[in-house]
Design a protein around this motif. Structure first.
Motif: not given
Length: 219
Positions: A194, A190, A186
């Protein structure tokens, strides 16, 4: 030597120069170390450029007596915990993980803010330093560090979750392996998204710095 002895004011001697003098006079490493704190601490003023290399060398030579004498003076002001953290980091980065442990423990015991970078990174480094001892100690290290894993910065979180998963894998704690693997996947997704945004906006100075390539954590 002339500048050290004759300058006005006298030039402070470095720990490297003291080590060289010991070698020249055929003395054992650590010669006169018990006198060196006077070069580092005077009238409550601390010279970090002299004190940090001194404490590192004391750790390398096993001069625990000198370390304890200096630490007791340093901790009269809690702000000096940053010096102990820097010493621990230098030892850890130079391969002296076992030698760094007492300094990280002092930081953890002294730092009042459990969300500060010094406290959190010390918890992480301590977990790393204690890996590879015994299965029981490895598991104790996992339990002690686990509550702090999500407070770290993203780059440290990625490394921490990977090491937690690996430690639990070696201990055959399969549910914990799955838990940390899920968290790692996870977080890696992310962070990847980003990083793409930052690259597209030209913010290359904010790119991630980790022990491994981002794809390793996802894999």
């Amino acid at each position: 030597m002339s500048e050290i002895l004759n300058s006005n004011p006298p030039r402070a001697i470095t720990i490297g120069q003291l080590d060289t003098l010991a070698k020249v006079f055929e003395k054992a490493p650590g010669w006169l170390y018990e006198l060196y704190p006077e070069e580092c601490i005077a009238e409550e003023k601390i010279s970090r450029p002299r004190l940090i290399p001194y404490l590192v060398r004391c750790a390398e030579l096993g001069r625990q007596d000198c370390i304890e004498a200096v630490v007791s003076r340093l901790l009269e002001n809690p702000k000096n915990v940053s010096i102990l953290f820097t010493v621990a980091e230098q030892l850890f980065q130079n391969g002296g993980k076992a030698m760094s442990v007492p300094f990280y423990q002092l930081v953890i015991e002294t730092e009042k803010d459990s969300h500060s970078d010094h406290f959190l990174i010390s918890q992480y480094r301590l977990f790393r330093a204690l890996q590879g001892t015994s299965p029981e100690d490895n598991w104790k290290a996992v339990i002690r560090f686990e509550p702090y894993r999500n407070r770290l910065s993203e780059n440290h979180q990625l490394d921490a979750l990977l090491h937690l998963a690996n430690a639990c894998y070696m201990l055959q704690k399969w549910k914990d392996v799955e838990k940390y693997a899920d968290e790692l996947r996870t977080l890696a997704i992310a962070v990847y998204q980003d990083q793409l945004r930052k690259k597209e906006s030209g913010k290359t100075d904010e790119m991630l710095h980790t022990e491994r390539h981002l794809v390793v954590y996802y894999g």
